[in-house]
Design a protein around this motif. Structure first.
Motif, mmCIF file in Angstrom:
data_model
loop_
_atom_site.group_PDB
_atom_site.id
_atom_site.type_symbol
_atom_site.label_atom_id
_atom_site.label_comp_id
_atom_site.label_asym_id
_atom_site.label_seq_id
_atom_site.Cartn_x
_atom_site.Cartn_y
_atom_site.Cartn_z
ATOM 1 N N ARG B 67 0.839 -1.201 0.000
ATOM 2 C CA ARG B 67 0.000 0.000 0.000
ATOM 3 C C ARG B 67 0.879 1.258 0.000
ATOM 4 O O ARG B 67 0.628 2.199 -0.745
ATOM 5 N N ARG B 68 1.918 1.250 0.851
ATOM 6 C CA ARG B 68 2.810 2.413 0.924
ATOM 7 C C ARG B 68 3.542 2.627 -0.397
ATOM 8 O O ARG B 68 3.752 3.753 -0.835
ATOM 9 N N ILE B 71 1.149 4.176 -2.873
ATOM 10 C CA ILE B 71 0.980 5.606 -2.603
ATOM 11 C C ILE B 71 2.197 6.379 -3.099
ATOM 12 O O ILE B 71 2.064 7.415 -3.755
ATOM 13 N N ALA B 72 3.402 5.871 -2.816
ATOM 14 C CA ALA B 72 4.628 6.558 -3.225
ATOM 15 C C ALA B 72 4.704 6.690 -4.747
ATOM 16 O O ALA B 72 5.164 7.705 -5.274
ATOM 17 N N ASP B 75 1.479 9.023 -5.923
ATOM 18 C CA ASP B 75 1.330 10.330 -5.291
ATOM 19 C C ASP B 75 1.392 11.421 -6.344
ATOM 20 O O ASP B 75 2.342 11.501 -7.119
ATOM 21 N N GLU B 76 0.367 12.291 -6.365
ATOM 22 C CA GLU B 76 0.244 13.260 -7.467
ATOM 23 C C GLU B 76 1.387 14.266 -7.511
ATOM 24 O O GLU B 76 1.820 14.676 -8.598
ATOM 25 N N ARG B 77 1.902 14.649 -6.353
ATOM 26 C CA ARG B 77 3.015 15.598 -6.337
ATOM 27 C C ARG B 77 4.265 14.936 -6.930
ATOM 28 O O ARG B 77 4.988 15.532 -7.731
ATOM 29 N N SER B 78 4.532 13.690 -6.569
ATOM 30 C CA SER B 78 5.683 12.958 -7.107
ATOM 31 C C SER B 78 5.570 12.801 -8.617
ATOM 32 O O SER B 78 6.546 12.987 -9.351
#
Lengths: 67, 138
Positions: B67-68, B71-72, B75-78
């Protein structure tokens, strides 16, 4: 765009990591949002507002000069 | 495709790289006058495959880690940072290539200059085609 994420988060007693996990982003994104370095997408803005159970306008402060 | 399926696919590819790398190393022993290219490349491929296996296999058994990782990666900013970096890299690379072509032409190295100019031209054409396709899609 300004936001009240930090204030709402502290009111709710939630860490950046917990909020990040709940809305599906990294802690760095929450940090950038709180510091005003990054603007959330509409989807993320809605997810954050929903998390705090607030209308989106109470979380994100849109000003005319943001255009 | 779910993220778990994507990770399984990556594990499959990693195993493929490792096996291919091992085969290349073994093959290099049977080729006469092999100049270490096959064995070196095979070693890099095998190591890359093994490292990726080590990186991805634990994700298939640990839901929280999976899950992490999801997300990583999403992640929209990434994603925004990666896209902006790619875009800037293309601009900087193209500009440097154009300057290099000019310098090579001045130095009389016309064949190398022409090859580099052709590569930049193809890159630009690909960009324009993709821009057109994406404009229609979105």
């Amino acid at each position: 765009m300004d936001n009240r994420i930090r204030a709402l988060r502290k009111e709710a007693g939630v860490t950046q990591d917990e909020l990040a996990g709940a809305v599906g982003v990294t802690r760095q994104t929450i940090l950038s949002l709180e510091n005003g370095k990054y603007n959330a997408s509409l989807q993320l803005a809605f997810r954050i507002a929903r998390y705090f159970d607030k209308p989106i306008e109470e979380v994100f402060l849109y000003r005319e000069e943001d255009i | 495709m779910t993220f778990k399926k994507k990770i399984k696919l990556r594990v499959g590819l990693a195993v493929g790289y490792a096996v291919l790398g091992a085969l290349m190393i073994v093959l290099s022993f049977f080729i006469a006058d092999e100049d270490a290219y096959l064995s070196s490349f095979g070693l890099i491929l095998a190591v890359m495959g093994l490292v990726r296996c080590k990186q991805y296999l634990p994700l298939l058994t640990d839901q929280e880690r999976l899950r992490r990782r999801e997300i990583a990666e999403t992640d929209e900013r990434s994603v925004m940072i990666v896209n902006r970096a790619r875009s800037l890299t293309l601009t900087v690379f193209t500009t440097l290539c154009c300057l290099t072509v000019t310098a090579l032409s001045v130095l009389g190295l016309r064949e190398i200059a022409l090859t580099l100019a052709a590569a930049v031209f193809v890159l630009t054409v690909i960009y324009l085609i993709l821009y057109g396709i994406l404009s229609k899609r979105y």
